[in-house]
Design a protein around this motif. Structure first.
Motif, PDB file in Angstrom:
ATOM      1  N   LYS A 155       1.006  -1.111  -0.240  1.00 22.95           N
ATOM      2  CA  LYS A 155      -0.109   0.043  -0.213  1.00 22.95           C
ATOM      3  C   LYS A 155       0.716   1.033   0.126  1.00 22.95           C
ATOM      4  CE  LYS A 155      -3.948   2.418   2.819  1.00 22.95           C
ATOM      5  NZ  LYS A 155      -4.642   2.255   3.611  1.00 22.95           N
ATOM      6  N   ARG A 159       1.420   4.451  -2.956  1.00 25.32           N
ATOM      7  CA  ARG A 159       1.143   5.533  -3.018  1.00 25.32           C
ATOM      8  C   ARG A 159       2.039   6.395  -3.233  1.00 25.32           C
ATOM      9  NH1 ARG A 159      -2.889   9.045  -0.247  1.00 25.32           N
ATOM     10  NH2 ARG A 159      -4.137   7.268   0.269  1.00 25.32           N
ATOM     11  N   VAL A 162       2.113   6.421  -7.052  1.00 28.82           N
ATOM     12  CA  VAL A 162       1.093   7.323  -8.046  1.00 28.82           C
ATOM     13  C   VAL A 162       1.078   8.403  -7.468  1.00 28.82           C
ATOM     14  CG1 VAL A 162      -1.933   8.284  -7.147  1.00 28.82           C
ATOM     15  CG2 VAL A 162      -1.603   5.586  -7.042  1.00 28.82           C
ATOM     16  N   LYS A 166       1.714  11.094 -10.196  1.00 30.88           N
ATOM     17  CA  LYS A 166       0.639  12.639 -10.629  1.00 30.88           C
ATOM     18  C   LYS A 166       1.299  14.574 -10.614  1.00 30.88           C
ATOM     19  CE  LYS A 166      -2.573  13.883  -6.567  1.00 30.88           C
ATOM     20  NZ  LYS A 166      -2.678  13.961  -5.199  1.00 30.88           N
ATOM     21  N   ARG A 348     -11.404   7.562  -3.338  1.00 28.94           N
ATOM     22  CA  ARG A 348     -10.268   7.371  -3.187  1.00 28.94           C
ATOM     23  C   ARG A 348      -9.465   6.330  -3.454  1.00 28.94           C
ATOM     24  NH1 ARG A 348     -10.926   1.690  -1.837  1.00 28.94           N
ATOM     25  NH2 ARG A 348     -13.509   1.181  -1.419  1.00 28.94           N
ATOM     26  N   LEU A 349      -8.069   5.181  -2.757  1.00 30.21           N
ATOM     27  CA  LEU A 349      -7.528   4.728  -3.649  1.00 30.21           C
ATOM     28  C   LEU A 349      -7.446   3.448  -3.274  1.00 30.21           C
ATOM     29  CD1 LEU A 349      -3.964   5.822  -3.006  1.00 30.21           C
ATOM     30  CD2 LEU A 349      -5.197   6.856  -4.957  1.00 30.21           C
ATOM     31  N   GLN A 466      -4.963   0.159  -9.813  1.00 30.37           N
ATOM     32  CA  GLN A 466      -4.026   1.728  -9.502  1.00 30.37           C
ATOM     33  C   GLN A 466      -4.095   2.614 -10.073  1.00 30.37           C
ATOM     34  OE1 GLN A 466      -5.315   2.988  -6.474  1.00 30.37           O
ATOM     35  NE2 GLN A 466      -4.525   2.095  -4.704  1.00 30.37           N
ATOM     36  N   HIS A 469      -6.799   3.604 -11.761  1.00 31.69           N
ATOM     37  CA  HIS A 469      -8.216   4.171 -11.334  1.00 31.69           C
ATOM     38  C   HIS A 469      -7.635   5.493 -11.245  1.00 31.69           C
ATOM     39  CE1 HIS A 469     -11.185   4.948  -8.275  1.00 31.69           C
ATOM     40  NE2 HIS A 469     -10.437   5.061  -7.366  1.00 31.69           N
ATOM     41  N   CYS A 470      -6.480   5.518 -11.071  1.00 33.33           N
ATOM     42  CA  CYS A 470      -6.270   6.944 -11.088  1.00 33.33           C
ATOM     43  C   CYS A 470      -5.971   7.886 -11.683  1.00 33.33           C
ATOM     44  CB  CYS A 470      -5.108   7.120 -10.101  1.00 33.33           C
ATOM     45  SG  CYS A 470      -4.811   6.037  -7.859  1.00 33.33           S
ATOM     46  N   TYR A 506      -4.376  12.049 -14.013  1.00 31.23           N
ATOM     47  CA  TYR A 506      -5.099  12.002 -13.001  1.00 31.23           C
ATOM     48  C   TYR A 506      -6.375  12.509 -13.548  1.00 31.23           C
ATOM     49  CZ  TYR A 506      -5.207  12.068  -8.316  1.00 31.23           C
ATOM     50  OH  TYR A 506      -5.886  11.950  -6.601  1.00 31.23           O
ATOM     51  N   LEU A 508      -8.827  11.354  -9.957  1.00 32.58           N
ATOM     52  CA  LEU A 508      -9.557  11.072  -9.230  1.00 32.58           C
ATOM     53  C   LEU A 508     -10.059  12.754  -8.539  1.00 32.58           C
ATOM     54  CD1 LEU A 508      -8.119   8.340  -6.808  1.00 32.58           C
ATOM     55  CD2 LEU A 508      -9.739   8.371  -8.805  1.00 32.58           C
ATOM     56  N   GLU A 510     -10.467  13.035  -5.073  1.00 34.30           N
ATOM     57  CA  GLU A 510      -9.083  13.153  -3.968  1.00 34.30           C
ATOM     58  C   GLU A 510      -7.876  14.366  -3.684  1.00 34.30           C
ATOM     59  OE1 GLU A 510      -6.585  10.527  -3.576  1.00 34.30           O
ATOM     60  OE2 GLU A 510      -6.520  10.155  -1.366  1.00 34.30           O
TER      61      GLU A 510
END
Ligand code: HEM
Length: 510
Positions: A155, A159, A162, A166, A348-349, A466, A469-470, A506, A508, A510
């Motif tokens: 995790k 992160r 990501v 980003k 969220r992730l 991930q 999704h991101c 990007y 998301l 968030e």
């Protein structure tokens, strides 16, 4: 009269030649010297046998040959009888019906150098040593509870990946996905195997890449042993150089652990290397009459090297191939993102606990490993005794290559669109990739099947989910999907020939 006689002689001569050629190419080809029926296969030349037919991409060359000679084909590579298996039904015979007979690995020059004389697990011959090492590694590194223990590590690393992508997205930069994903897997596996961050003093990943490549090469020294001293392909030299560099890495890792480990404090072992160090100089299987032995430093280094080699490249290769296909099929990216939005939302992730609900993602992974198997011939097996399979005689010490790349392209199984990337083909299908359905065996099957499958499947699905999704992804410089180069480079594994580059946005909230 004399011209009639000459004509008759020419005719008889021609007939005899035909008969001779027929006998040598058809009859003798398909029978051994005791008259036992061998699988069909192309005629072998003296000394080299069929080595000249392998080409630069042997899995593709053998795929084309199998179309002519069938799913159980026999070749002779130098002096080594070799069986190429190219259909699910045939794979089931070799990996399930006769699993035990085909559960060994051939001795090769590469494993002598890179596995300290086959002292690891992957290239070790079947027997009590291999069984014990496999049990250890499964228990202390690859069991479900060990894999779960490292959830926070995966995790945290994902992160930070990501975050770094980003930044590239904001700057409008292209991302080298092959490099980024490779580093991510390396970082997490270093923590799992060595209990420490990767040592920047060494380029372990590049050494592992070379290891996988060298292990996969068809080395003349293995097939025509009396030519080994000449090292015609220079592979022996490369093996010695790579093994020396790797040895320095593992010596350092073991030294650091020995200094930090109190040999009298037996439990709990902090990590996998500590556990191995605890086993040093202990007799293994003292009651095993087959083969009692002492664990020495070379055994530890060989096992660590095998775990590193088996885990560094493989998952990264699967992720990068799947990504390549997703970039070539935008509708697949959109459908994946829709599924992720439904299950995870956009705030969220992705968490590991989401994975079981991502059914389309599962299909994408299956389809990608179908078309781009990491190990196109699995890891070569060797038969431990003479055996009859499907009416054919397979001699002891035959090398067995299961051509999973070829099996994925069989129209009889996958229909006319076998070569297309189409995850939807798995809708309503029971075919799974865990080694029970022989249509799809990217992890092999049976006793020698991949013990890291669970870890690999979590890693592959999590990283793909991930990143998709991101971010939205597109190919760089206006490249069209059909322009993406999909060339492979052959070795024990089958990575892309070129790094995969893509531009993220990007997505998301968030
Ligand atoms: C997507 C990733 C992976 C794929 C596709 C894969 C595939 C394979 C294949 C095809 C084999 C040979 C199976 C056979 O001969 O039937 C194998 C063996 C093996 N794999 Fe994996 N693997 C992956 C990840 C991993 C990971 C993460 C580990 C962890 C260390 C691992 C450890 C091993 C080991 C130790 C063997 C040798 C087993 C033996 O000889 O007994 N693999 N793998």
């Amino acid at each position: 009269m004399s011209s009639i006689l000459a004509l008759a002689l020419v005719l008889i001569g021609t007939l005899c030649s035909f008969f001779y050629i027929f006998r040598t190419t058809v009859f003798r080809q398909n029978h051994d010297k005791n008259g036992r029926k061998l699988p069909p296969g192309p005629r072998a030349l003296p000394i080299i046998g069929n080595l000249h037919m392998l080409g630069k991409l042997p899995h593709q060359s053998l795929h084309h040959l199998a179309k002519r000679y069938g799913p159980i084909m026999s070749l002779r590579l130098g002096s080594v009888p070799t069986i190429v298996v190219s259909s699910p039904a045939a794979a089931e015979l070799f990996l399930k019906t006769h699993d035990l007979v085909f559960s060994s690995r051939p001795k090769m020059q590469a494993s002598e150098y890179l596995s300290y004389g086959s002292k690891g697990m992957v290239f070790t011959q079947y027997g009590s040593y291999w069984r014990t090492v496999r049990k250890w590694c499964t228990l202390h590194l690859l069991s479900a509870s060990k894999v779960e223990e490292f959830t926070p590590v995966r995790k945290a690393h994902l992160r930070s990946l990501v975050e770094s992508v980003k930044k590239s997205a904001v700057a409008g930069e292209v991302v080298d996905l092959t490099r980024k994903v490779g580093e991510l897997i390396e970082d997490t596996m270093c923590l799992m195997i060595f209990g420490q961050d990767k040592d920047d003093g060494f380029n372990l990943r590049s050494l592992i890449d070379q290891t996988m490549h060298l292990h996969g090469l068809f080395n003349i020294s293995d097939f025509i042993p009396y030519l080994a001293p000449l090292d015609l392909q220079g592979i022996g030299r490369r093996l010695r150089r790579t093994s020396k560099l790797l040895d320095a890495v593992f010596e350092k890792i073991i030294d650091e652990h020995v200094q930090g480990t109190d040999p009298n404090s037996l439990k709990p072992h902090k990590d996998f290397v500590d556990m191995m160090i605890f086993m040093l100089n202990q007799p293994m299987n003292p009651h095993d009459e087959e083969q009692p032995y002492i664990i020495e430093r070379n055994n530890v280094k060989a096992i660590l090297l095998d775990m590193t080699a088996a885990s560094f490249d493989t998952s990264a290769i699967v992720i990068v191939w799947a990504f390549s296909e997703i970039l070539r099929h935008r509708r697949v990216m959109i459908r994946l993102q829709q599924e992720l939005e439904a299950v995870v939302g956009r705030n969220r992730l992705v968490e590991e606990s989401d994975l079981s609900k991502l059914l389309y993602l599962d299909m994408v992974v299956k389809e990608s490993t179908r078309l781009h198997p990491v190990a196109p011939f699995l890891v070569p097996r060797e038969s431990m005794e003479d055996v009859i399979v499907d009416g054919y005689f397979i001699p002891k010490k035959s090398r067995i290559l299961v051509n999973t790349w070829s099996m994925a392209r069989a129209r009889s199984i996958w229909s006319e669109n076998a070569e297309e990337f189409l995850p939807e083909r798995f809708i309503g299908s029971n075919i799974d990739l865990r080694g029970h359905d022989f249509e799809l065996i990217p992890f092999g099957s049976g006793r020698r099947g991949c013990p890291g499958m669970q870890l690999a499947l979590i890693t592959v699905r999590l990283v793909l989910a991930q990143l998709i999704h991101c971010f939205d992804w597109e190919l760089p410089d206006g490249m069209q999907p059909n322009e993406l180069d999909m060339s492979e480079i052959f070795g024990l594994s089958l990575p892309r020939d070129n790094h995969l580059l893509a531009k993220p946005t990007y997505r998301l909230l968030e």
